[in-house]
Write an enzyme that holds these catalytic residues in place. Structure first.
Site, PDB file in Angstrom:
ATOM      1  N   ALA A 140      -1.042   0.998   6.390  1.00 19.75           N
ATOM      2  CA  ALA A 140      -1.215  -0.044   7.397  1.00 19.75           C
ATOM      3  C   ALA A 140      -2.175  -1.101   6.886  1.00 19.75           C
ATOM      4  O   ALA A 140      -2.998  -0.849   6.011  1.00 19.75           O
ATOM      5  CB  ALA A 140      -1.740   0.559   8.700  1.00 19.75           C
ATOM      6  N   ASP A 141      -2.051  -2.287   7.468  1.00 16.67           N
ATOM      7  CA  ASP A 141      -3.008  -3.356   7.197  1.00 16.67           C
ATOM      8  C   ASP A 141      -3.199  -4.149   8.474  1.00 16.67           C
ATOM      9  O   ASP A 141      -2.226  -4.539   9.121  1.00 16.67           O
ATOM     10  CB  ASP A 141      -2.511  -4.278   6.079  1.00 16.67           C
ATOM     11  CG  ASP A 141      -3.612  -5.211   5.613  1.00 16.67           C
ATOM     12  OD1 ASP A 141      -4.438  -4.781   4.786  1.00 16.67           O
ATOM     13  OD2 ASP A 141      -3.665  -6.354   6.099  1.00 16.67           O
ATOM     14  N   THR A 142      -4.454  -4.364   8.845  1.00 16.88           N
ATOM     15  CA  THR A 142      -4.780  -5.049  10.088  1.00 16.88           C
ATOM     16  C   THR A 142      -5.443  -6.389   9.797  1.00 16.88           C
ATOM     17  O   THR A 142      -6.375  -6.460   9.005  1.00 16.88           O
ATOM     18  CB  THR A 142      -5.711  -4.181  10.960  1.00 16.88           C
ATOM     19  OG1 THR A 142      -5.055  -2.940  11.251  1.00 16.88           O
ATOM     20  CG2 THR A 142      -6.051  -4.878  12.270  1.00 16.88           C
ATOM     21  N   GLY A 182       0.305  -4.450  10.320  1.00 15.04           N
ATOM     22  CA  GLY A 182       1.535  -4.104   9.629  1.00 15.04           C
ATOM     23  C   GLY A 182       1.519  -2.620   9.345  1.00 15.04           C
ATOM     24  O   GLY A 182       0.496  -2.065   8.950  1.00 15.04           O
ATOM     25  N   LYS A 194       0.826  -1.210   0.000  1.00 13.42           N
ATOM     26  CA  LYS A 194       0.000   0.000   0.000  1.00 13.42           C
ATOM     27  C   LYS A 194       0.860   1.260   0.000  1.00 13.42           C
ATOM     28  O   LYS A 194       0.584   2.211  -0.739  1.00 13.42           O
ATOM     29  CB  LYS A 194      -0.934  -0.003   1.218  1.00 13.42           C
ATOM     30  CG  LYS A 194      -2.022  -1.063   1.165  1.00 13.42           C
ATOM     31  CD  LYS A 194      -2.822  -1.085   2.460  1.00 13.42           C
ATOM     32  CE  LYS A 194      -3.895  -2.150   2.446  1.00 13.42           C
ATOM     33  NZ  LYS A 194      -4.689  -2.171   3.702  1.00 13.42           N
TER      34      LYS A 194
END
Length: 196
Positions: A68-70, A105, A53
């Site tokens: 971010a990635d959750t 992340g 991203k």
């Protein structure tokens, strides 16, 4: 000179956290597939997606891109965003009375350089009956969230306790953000980013 902060996300929760910190930022949502690769650990997938991203959005010199990635994991299984209300109810029924992990992340990108990491928080749900799960899903709140809940809204009533950072469960771990800033020689100064 302070970098211009760019948020590569359309998440209202991430925007809210940056606003709580008093930071000004520009929104540039990425167009990246969030499809997960089979057999991968959630930490690795969360970090991979955050980097993808951050590096996918256009950035001018001096732009500090934050992405971010959750992901939510119940044991070895990654629980993504529910496909609809029925799947959301099933997910909540599985989480009820159990512990799960939330991995976010986070990636910062500046002038072609990236720094990334992962934060993890353990979350325990209280016991829930079918009616409670259905009532929560009917609010619409969990339908766009990994694990089918948001800790900052009605979903706060589902959570018995956590071990780790609250903001990580919301989707933007503040302590990891500060740590990644330091790798660029930057610091957070109560509402602004500045060079160390």
């Amino acid at each position: 000179m302070s970098p211009r902060l760019v948020l590569a996300s359309s998440s209202p929760r991430r925007q809210e956290i940056l606003e709580l910190l008093g930071l000004t930022f520009e929104l540039r949502p990425p167009e990246v597939s969030e499809a997960l690769r089979d057999g991968q650990e959630p930490e690795r997938e969360a970090k991979r997606l955050a980097v993808a991203k951050a590096t996918s959005v256009p950035a001018a010199p001096g732009d500090l891109v934050l992405a971010a990635d959750t992901l939510v994991a119940l044991g070895d299984e990654i629980l993504g965003k529910p496909a609809g209300p029925r799947e959301a109810v099933r997910t909540l029924e599985r989480l009820a009375g159990h512990r799960h992990e939330v991995f976010t992340g986070l990636c910062l990108s500046l002038d072609g350089r990236t720094e990334a990491g992962v934060a993890m928080t353990r979350v325990w749900f209280r016991q829930l009956d079918a009616l409670e799960c259905e009532e929560y899903v009917a609010t619409g709140e969990p339908l766009d969230k990994a694990g089918a809940y948001g800790i900052q809204g009605f979903g706060a009533t589902l959570v018995e306790r956590i071990d780790g950072e609250y903001f990580n469960v919301m989707g933007l771990p503040v302590q990891l953000f500060l740590s990644l800033l330091a790798r660029f020689g930057l610091r957070y100064g109560c509402g602004r980013l500045e060079s160390v």
